[in-house]
Write a protein that holds these residues in place. Sequence first.
Motif, PDB file in Angstrom:
ATOM      1  N   THR A 148       0.807  -1.223   0.000  1.00  9.55           N
ATOM      2  CA  THR A 148       0.000   0.000   0.000  1.00  9.55           C
ATOM      3  C   THR A 148       0.835   1.265   0.000  1.00  9.55           C
ATOM      4  OG1 THR A 148      -0.087   0.131   2.411  1.00  9.55           O
ATOM      5  CG2 THR A 148      -1.789  -1.209   1.324  1.00  9.55           C
ATOM      6  N   GLY A 149       2.159   1.126   0.074  1.00  2.00           N
ATOM      7  CA  GLY A 149       3.024   2.284   0.196  1.00  2.00           C
ATOM      8  C   GLY A 149       3.358   2.647   1.618  1.00  2.00           C
ATOM      9  N   ASP A 150       2.868   1.839   2.586  1.00  2.00           N
ATOM     10  CA  ASP A 150       3.079   2.172   3.985  1.00  2.00           C
ATOM     11  C   ASP A 150       2.978   0.906   4.831  1.00  2.00           C
ATOM     12  OD1 ASP A 150       3.028   4.494   6.126  1.00  2.00           O
ATOM     13  OD2 ASP A 150       1.476   3.072   6.738  1.00  2.00           O
ATOM     14  N   ILE A 151       3.944   0.687   5.721  1.00  3.76           N
ATOM     15  CA  ILE A 151       3.955  -0.506   6.571  1.00  3.76           C
ATOM     16  C   ILE A 151       2.708  -0.575   7.441  1.00  3.76           C
ATOM     17  CG2 ILE A 151       5.091  -1.526   8.590  1.00  3.76           C
ATOM     18  CD1 ILE A 151       7.771  -0.733   7.352  1.00  3.76           C
ATOM     19  N   GLN A 152       2.346   0.536   8.051  1.00  6.27           N
ATOM     20  CA  GLN A 152       1.181   0.523   8.925  1.00  6.27           C
ATOM     21  C   GLN A 152      -0.083   0.141   8.163  1.00  6.27           C
ATOM     22  OE1 GLN A 152       0.562   3.730  11.656  1.00  6.27           O
ATOM     23  NE2 GLN A 152       2.744   4.066  12.023  1.00  6.27           N
ATOM     24  N   ARG A 153      -0.257   0.684   6.972  1.00 11.03           N
ATOM     25  CA  ARG A 153      -1.453   0.347   6.190  1.00 11.03           C
ATOM     26  C   ARG A 153      -1.444  -1.115   5.769  1.00 11.03           C
ATOM     27  NH1 ARG A 153      -1.129   5.809   4.048  1.00 11.03           N
ATOM     28  NH2 ARG A 153       0.178   5.101   2.328  1.00 11.03           N
ATOM     29  N   ASP A 154      -0.279  -1.648   5.391  1.00 12.62           N
ATOM     30  CA  ASP A 154      -0.207  -3.079   5.027  1.00 12.62           C
ATOM     31  C   ASP A 154      -0.688  -3.951   6.178  1.00 12.62           C
ATOM     32  OD1 ASP A 154       0.842  -2.362   2.587  1.00 12.62           O
ATOM     33  OD2 ASP A 154       2.605  -3.654   2.739  1.00 12.62           O
ATOM     34  N   LEU A 155      -0.207  -3.649   7.383  1.00 11.20           N
ATOM     35  CA  LEU A 155      -0.593  -4.448   8.543  1.00 11.20           C
ATOM     36  C   LEU A 155      -2.059  -4.240   8.903  1.00 11.20           C
ATOM     37  CD1 LEU A 155       2.641  -3.954  10.628  1.00 11.20           C
ATOM     38  CD2 LEU A 155       1.580  -6.181  10.228  1.00 11.20           C
ATOM     39  N   ALA A 156      -2.527  -3.023   8.783  1.00  9.28           N
ATOM     40  CA  ALA A 156      -3.893  -2.716   9.195  1.00  9.28           C
ATOM     41  C   ALA A 156      -4.941  -3.248   8.228  1.00  9.28           C
ATOM     42  CB  ALA A 156      -4.059  -1.200   9.363  1.00  9.28           C
ATOM     43  N   TRP A 157      -4.651  -3.241   6.921  1.00  5.49           N
ATOM     44  CA  TRP A 157      -5.701  -3.510   5.937  1.00  5.49           C
ATOM     45  C   TRP A 157      -5.573  -4.828   5.200  1.00  5.49           C
ATOM     46  CZ3 TRP A 157      -8.819  -0.630   7.995  1.00  5.49           C
ATOM     47  CH2 TRP A 157      -8.657   0.725   8.218  1.00  5.49           C
ATOM     48  N   ILE A 158      -4.440  -5.507   5.310  1.00  6.74           N
ATOM     49  CA  ILE A 158      -4.263  -6.752   4.554  1.00  6.74           C
ATOM     50  C   ILE A 158      -4.167  -7.904   5.540  1.00  6.74           C
ATOM     51  CG2 ILE A 158      -2.819  -7.993   2.884  1.00  6.74           C
ATOM     52  CD1 ILE A 158      -1.904  -5.213   1.900  1.00  6.74           C
ATOM     53  N   PRO A 159      -5.173  -8.767   5.600  1.00  4.64           N
ATOM     54  CA  PRO A 159      -5.214  -9.817   6.628  1.00  4.64           C
ATOM     55  C   PRO A 159      -4.007 -10.732   6.624  1.00  4.64           C
ATOM     56  CG  PRO A 159      -7.337  -9.631   5.516  1.00  4.64           C
ATOM     57  CD  PRO A 159      -6.378  -8.775   4.748  1.00  4.64           C
ATOM     58  N   GLU A 160      -3.472 -11.035   5.445  1.00  2.00           N
ATOM     59  CA  GLU A 160      -2.358 -11.985   5.361  1.00  2.00           C
ATOM     60  C   GLU A 160      -1.051 -11.426   5.899  1.00  2.00           C
ATOM     61  OE1 GLU A 160      -5.253 -13.057   2.050  1.00  2.00           O
ATOM     62  OE2 GLU A 160      -4.388 -11.211   2.867  1.00  2.00           O
ATOM     63  N   VAL A 161      -0.927 -10.111   5.974  1.00  2.00           N
ATOM     64  CA  VAL A 161       0.320  -9.486   6.431  1.00  2.00           C
ATOM     65  C   VAL A 161       0.351  -9.489   7.958  1.00  2.00           C
ATOM     66  CG1 VAL A 161       1.689  -7.366   6.508  1.00  2.00           C
ATOM     67  CG2 VAL A 161       0.552  -8.042   4.378  1.00  2.00           C
ATOM     68  N   ILE A 162       1.303 -10.224   8.530  1.00  2.32           N
ATOM     69  CA  ILE A 162       1.377 -10.329   9.994  1.00  2.32           C
ATOM     70  C   ILE A 162       2.673  -9.754  10.557  1.00  2.32           C
ATOM     71  CG2 ILE A 162      -0.165 -12.314  10.098  1.00  2.32           C
ATOM     72  CD1 ILE A 162       2.319 -14.069  10.531  1.00  2.32           C
ATOM     73  N   GLY A 163       3.501  -9.170   9.707  1.00  2.00           N
ATOM     74  CA  GLY A 163       4.746  -8.591  10.188  1.00  2.00           C
ATOM     75  C   GLY A 163       5.536  -8.004   9.043  1.00  2.00           C
ATOM     76  N   VAL A 164       6.787  -7.672   9.329  1.00  2.00           N
ATOM     77  CA  VAL A 164       7.691  -7.075   8.347  1.00  2.00           C
ATOM     78  C   VAL A 164       8.952  -7.924   8.286  1.00  2.00           C
ATOM     79  CG1 VAL A 164       8.944  -4.988   7.665  1.00  2.00           C
ATOM     80  CG2 VAL A 164       6.805  -4.790   8.951  1.00  2.00           C
ATOM     81  N   GLY A 165       9.455  -8.175   7.080  1.00  2.00           N
ATOM     82  CA  GLY A 165      10.676  -8.958   6.978  1.00  2.00           C
ATOM     83  C   GLY A 165      10.912  -9.487   5.568  1.00  2.00           C
ATOM     84  N   GLU A 166      11.942 -10.303   5.351  1.00  4.08           N
ATOM     85  CA  GLU A 166      13.059 -10.392   6.259  1.00  4.08           C
ATOM     86  C   GLU A 166      13.987  -9.222   5.999  1.00  4.08           C
ATOM     87  OE1 GLU A 166      16.062 -13.474   5.467  1.00  4.08           O
ATOM     88  OE2 GLU A 166      14.909 -14.017   3.674  1.00  4.08           O
ATOM     89  N   ILE A 167      14.228  -8.438   7.005  1.00  4.37           N
ATOM     90  CA  ILE A 167      15.033  -7.233   6.909  1.00  4.37           C
ATOM     91  C   ILE A 167      16.488  -7.626   7.154  1.00  4.37           C
ATOM     92  CG2 ILE A 167      15.379  -4.911   7.804  1.00  4.37           C
ATOM     93  CD1 ILE A 167      12.454  -5.650   9.193  1.00  4.37           C
ATOM     94  N   ALA A 168      17.357  -7.313   6.214  1.00  9.97           N
ATOM     95  CA  ALA A 168      18.753  -7.750   6.307  1.00  9.97           C
ATOM     96  C   ALA A 168      19.598  -6.762   7.094  1.00  9.97           C
ATOM     97  CB  ALA A 168      19.338  -7.946   4.916  1.00  9.97           C
ATOM     98  N   ILE A 169      20.316  -7.281   8.076  1.00  7.37           N
ATOM     99  CA  ILE A 169      21.308  -6.493   8.804  1.00  7.37           C
ATOM    100  C   ILE A 169      22.599  -7.298   8.882  1.00  7.37           C
ATOM    101  CG2 ILE A 169      19.648  -5.152  10.158  1.00  7.37           C
ATOM    102  CD1 ILE A 169      20.165  -7.047  12.516  1.00  7.37           C
ATOM    103  N   SER A 170      23.684  -6.600   9.079  1.00 14.87           N
ATOM    104  CA  SER A 170      25.010  -7.234   9.203  1.00 14.87           C
ATOM    105  C   SER A 170      25.302  -8.147   8.014  1.00 14.87           C
ATOM    106  CB  SER A 170      25.116  -8.010  10.525  1.00 14.87           C
ATOM    107  OG  SER A 170      24.863  -7.170  11.620  1.00 14.87           O
ATOM    108  N   ASP A 171      24.989  -7.665   6.830  1.00 15.36           N
ATOM    109  CA  ASP A 171      25.141  -8.464   5.610  1.00 15.36           C
ATOM    110  C   ASP A 171      25.508  -7.530   4.464  1.00 15.36           C
ATOM    111  OD1 ASP A 171      24.458  -9.972   3.136  1.00 15.36           O
ATOM    112  OD2 ASP A 171      23.593 -11.424   4.521  1.00 15.36           O
ATOM    113  N   HIS A 172      26.430  -7.970   3.605  1.00  8.22           N
ATOM    114  CA  HIS A 172      26.843  -7.131   2.474  1.00  8.22           C
ATOM    115  C   HIS A 172      25.725  -6.959   1.452  1.00  8.22           C
ATOM    116  CE1 HIS A 172      27.453 -10.409  -0.547  1.00  8.22           C
ATOM    117  NE2 HIS A 172      27.652 -11.141   0.541  1.00  8.22           N
ATOM    118  N   ARG A 173      24.662  -7.801   1.548  1.00  4.66           N
ATOM    119  CA  ARG A 173      23.513  -7.661   0.644  1.00  4.66           C
ATOM    120  C   ARG A 173      22.428  -6.759   1.203  1.00  4.66           C
ATOM    121  NH1 ARG A 173      22.061 -13.802   0.382  1.00  4.66           N
ATOM    122  NH2 ARG A 173      22.967 -13.611   2.482  1.00  4.66           N
ATOM    123  N   SER A 174      22.589  -6.299   2.425  1.00  5.92           N
ATOM    124  CA  SER A 174      21.579  -5.413   3.015  1.00  5.92           C
ATOM    125  C   SER A 174      21.738  -4.010   2.439  1.00  5.92           C
ATOM    126  CB  SER A 174      21.720  -5.371   4.535  1.00  5.92           C
ATOM    127  OG  SER A 174      22.743  -4.479   4.922  1.00  5.92           O
TER     128      SER A 174
END
Length: 393
Positions: A148-174
Motif C-alpha cells: 500500500t506504500g506504507d507498513i502501517q497500512r499493510d498491517l492494518a488492511w491486509i489480513p495476510e500481512v502479519i509482520g515485516v521482513g526479512e530485513i537484512a542487517i550485518s550483511d553485504h547484501r543489506s
Amino acid sequence: MMSGKARQAAPMTLLRVAEVFAPERLAATDILMAGGRIVALGQGLAVPQGWPVQVVDARHLIAVPAFIDQHVHVTGGGGEGGCGTRCPPITTRDIVAMGIGTVVGVLGTDSISRSPADLLAAVRGLAADGLAAYMYTGAYRVPAPTLTGDIQRDLAWIPEVIGVGEIAISDHRSSQPRQDELERLVSDARVGAMLAGKRGICHFHLGDGKRGLEPLRRLLTETEIPADQVIPTHVNRRAELLEEAAEYALAFDASVDVTAFEDAGDGLSAFDAVSRLLARGVSPARITLSSDCNGSLPEFDADGAYVGMQVARNTTLIADWRRLVHARVLPLESALGLLAGNVARVLGLADKGRLAVGSDADITLLDKALQPQRTFVAGRCLYGAVDHHETAR
C-alpha cells in the motif's frame, strides 16, 4: 495429492490415534473436528447415529499440533548471481508432506523481480489449496517495499500481512540501514499491528557481518520497543553469532530463530545450534526453528563475488527436529514448541500451535519415528494416504 475437498467429504471428522500431545501428553486418544476447529478431545468419543462424520482410524500414529514454518520463500528466493539463479516457488505438497500446516512467506535479496504483490498472490494460492498462509511485508532493503506504500497500512488492511521482513542487517547484501531507520521501521510495524490487533513482528535476517546483533541490542536498549517485537533469524550462521544470540536471548528474555541449513558450511546445524543454546541456559520456550526453504544458499568469495548457490529445502527442518528428540536433547513435549507453540506465540497466532477444544484443527500425525504421515489443516486432510480403515457414517 488429493484435494482437501475430496478428503473432507463429511462436515465432521473423528480421528482415533495412539496418543495426543497438545504439546503435553493428554489422556485423549480421539479428536473430533468440525467447522475447521477441534470440538472435542477424549477417549471413546461417539457421534450420534446418522450424523455425517468421517471416522479416521489412525491408532498407529501420534497426533501433535501441525508445524508452523515462519520463514518460507514461497515465490522462490535467490537471484544473487543474475536472473538464471532465481529459485523456484514452493508447492503445497512440499509443505504439507513435512507436517507443516502454516507458512509465512518472505521476500529476500530480490524485491525487484519479486514483489510484495507477487508474494501475496502466492500466499493466497497456498490458502486456496487449504494451507494457513501468511506473509511479511517488506524484504531485505530499507525502506521496506510494501503493498500500500506504507507498513502501517499493510498491517492494518491486509489480513495476510502479519509482520515485516526479512530485513537484512550485518550483511553485504543489506541496504546498510542506519539505526534511526531501523527504529522507525520497527515502530511503524508496532503501531500498524496494534491498529490491526496483530503481533506485527519484525523478522531480521542476520548475515556474516561483524556487527552481528548489535543493531538489535541497541534497538532494545535505546528505545521502548519490547523484545518480542523483533525476531533475529539465521543466528546459527556461524558459531560466534550463535554465542552472541545466546547472550542476546538471556539479556533481553528474547526469542531467537534457528535456521535448519541443509549444508551448514561454516555455520551450525539446527541440531547443534539448539543444543548449544540450551547448554548456555536459553529457555526452550525462547527458541524457534524455520527452514528458509526455496531460498538461496549463495556462496561468495573473500571479495564478496558470487561463486555459486544451492536451493534450501524444508526436509532438513524436520530431520534436525526429530534428531533433537531421538537424541534426548529435548522431550517431545518441549521440542514441539520449536515448530509449533513457540512459533504461534511469536507470530501472535492464538488459535494455532496447540491441540485444545476451540483451537484450529491443524493436526499432524507422526509415526513412531516421528516422521509426518498425515497433515490436517482446518480439519481437512491435505497430506497422507487414505487407507481402508477410514469409513463414513
